[in-house]
Design an enzyme around this catalytic site. Structure first.
Site, short mmCIF file in Angstrom:
data_model
loop_
_atom_site.label_atom_id
_atom_site.label_comp_id
_atom_site.label_asym_id
_atom_site.label_seq_id
_atom_site.Cartn_x
_atom_site.Cartn_y
_atom_site.Cartn_z
CE LYS A 181 -3.05 -2.98 0.37
NZ LYS A 181 -4.81 -3.23 0.73
C1 LIG Z 1 -5.76 -4.22 1.15
C2 LIG Z 1 -7.41 -3.97 0.45
C3 LIG Z 1 -7.71 -4.51 1.74
C4 LIG Z 1 -6.97 -5.04 3.24
O1 LIG Z 1 -6.45 -4.95 4.03
P1 LIG Z 1 -5.60 -5.66 4.33
O2 LIG Z 1 -4.85 -5.28 5.41
O3 LIG Z 1 -5.07 -6.63 2.97
O4 LIG Z 1 -6.18 -6.91 4.93
C5 LIG Z 1 -9.55 -4.44 1.74
N1 LIG Z 1 -9.34 -3.78 0.62
C6 LIG Z 1 -9.32 -3.18 -0.16
C7 LIG Z 1 -9.76 -2.66 -1.80
C8 LIG Z 1 -8.01 -3.55 -0.31
O5 LIG Z 1 -6.94 -3.51 -1.31
#
Ligand SMILES: *Cc1c(COP(=O)(O)O)cnc(C)c1O
Length: 387
Positions: A181
């Site tokens: 991210k």
């Molecule tokens: C990354 C992501 C999540 C979840 O995040 P995690 O930290 O991996 O649990 C939820 N929704 C979207 C659209 C994402 O890209």
């Protein structure tokens, strides 16, 4: 991998912040947690932020905290990471998918209203790839129908809609901090809200259902261990201090890519601008134009790129076609044709802050070679593209 798909951007600032925590006695539930939450609330423009151990946990606490449960329906998008619909299943509620806008890949507000039933409790739009959803029409639908609005902003930290940060516009929003991210804490997530009740409930639920006094062996409700350690929080606060610079670097990388893709008529670049919005660049996803191929050609391109050391992926596979969604709800091909058509043709290319112009040229060169070897011969009759 010669050029990886993603790579975190960590500096001496982050390393010092983590090292400092290791010199203290408080590795969890210490002062870095409220520090991080304050920084997050400032980014989202909300009164509260509740940091947790993943974006998925943050989404789950939103569903649980708003009292969404068995028999309730939540309207969301099939074109997303699976967690945005799984959080609804965790509470035995039902995700109701509606198709997406072919330009932005985000939920199409004009398809939402006809999906509302007396059991609908919430809208859960996702700002896919960091592009804000059209929140005004979605908020209007939510308001008119007395629905809760949960923004999955896990891919969109720092993006704005009509000048306001996404995540802070609905009743609640979520962020995620996995290493791919824009901002990372290793693992981590957060929900942001102006709703004091949801914030308090979420603080209790993330900490084994403890009451606000934090009495260690007093549990007022069934909770979880969704806590985020002070080590992660310190890392996150350091990253957030650099957020503006991080987002600027990503915007620059995306612009260089778009320039370089100009002459590749088979490939549609991502949108660089969206009306009323600023994008927070999460990934760089191009699509094979439909007149030049479908899933088979796209998969062959991915294979070619991987073999040449270029990180790539097929973001996203539609959620409704995942095995357990098919089995539990009977979903099948053809139900959400735009999401399905897009997901058959997406190619996520290497994308991170420090990606150099040389690396971008290499990726584009390999993409051109892949497209030439996969699409030529089959589609030579096609002239200049129109899509
Ligand atoms: C990354 C992501 C999540 C979840 O995040 P995690 O930290 O991996 O649990 C939820 N929704 C979207 C659209 C994402 O890209």
């Amino acid at each position: 991998m010669l050029v990886p798909l993603s790579s975190p951007d960590l500096t001496e600032l982050e390393k010092a912040a983590v090292a400092n925590v290791l010199d203290t006695q408080q590795l969890s539930l210490g002062p870095r947690l409220p520090d991080f939450e304050q920084s997050l609330a400032a980014v989202a423009g909300t009164r509260f932020a509740v940091a947790v151990n993943s974006g998925t946990s943050a989404l789950h606490l939103c569903i649980r905290g708003f009292g969404i449960g068995p028999g309730d329906e939540v309207i969301t998008t099939p074109f997303s990471f699976v967690a945005s619909a799984n959080c609804i299943l965790f509470e035995r509620a039902k995700p109701i998918f509606v198709d997406v806008d072919p330009r932005t890949f985000n939920i199409d507000p004009s398809a939402v209203e006809s999906a509302i039933t007396p059991r609908t409790k919430a809208l859960l739009p996702v700002h896919v790839f960091g592009i804000p959803c059209p929140l005004d029409p979605l908020m209007k639908i939510a308001g008119d129908n007395d629905l809760v609005m949960i923004e999955d902003s896990c891919e969109a930290i720092g993006a704005t809609y009509k000048g306001r940060p996404v995540g802070g516009i609905g009743h609640a929003g979520t962020f995620a901090f996995y290493p791919n991210k824009q901002v990372t804490t290793g693992e981590g997530g957060a929900l942001v809200t102006n709703d004091a009740r949801l914030a308090a409930m979420s603080r209790s639920l993330r900490n084994q259902g403890r009451g606000e006094d934090g009495e260690w062996l007093s549990h007022e409700r069934l909770g979880f261990n969704y806590r985020l350690s002070d080590i992660n929080c310190a890392l996150g606060t350091a990253q957030l201090r650099r957020l503006t610079a991080i987002l600027e670097k990503r915007r620059t990388v995306a612009a260089i890519y778009n320039n370089g893709l100009h002459e590749l008529e088979e490939i549609a670049p991502p949108l660089l601008e969206v009306q009323d919005s600023t994008i927070s660049w999460f990934v760089y996803v191009v699509t094979l134009r439909s007149e030049f191929g479908g899933r088979r050609e796209r998969d062959a391109i991915l294979k070619h790129l991987s073999a040449r050391g270029v990180g790539c992926s097929n973001y996203f596979a539609p959620i409704h076609l995942q095995r357990f969604y098919r089995e539990q709800f009977g979903y099948r091909e053809g139900q959400f044709p735009i999401a399905e058509s897009v997901s058959e043709r997406t190619i996520a290319l290497p994308f991170y802050n420090r990606l150099s112009e040389g690396e971008i040229s290499l990726v584009i060169r390999e993409l051109k070679a892949a497209v030439a070897s996969v699409c030529s011969g089959r589609f030579q009759a096609v002239g200049s593209s129109t899509a």
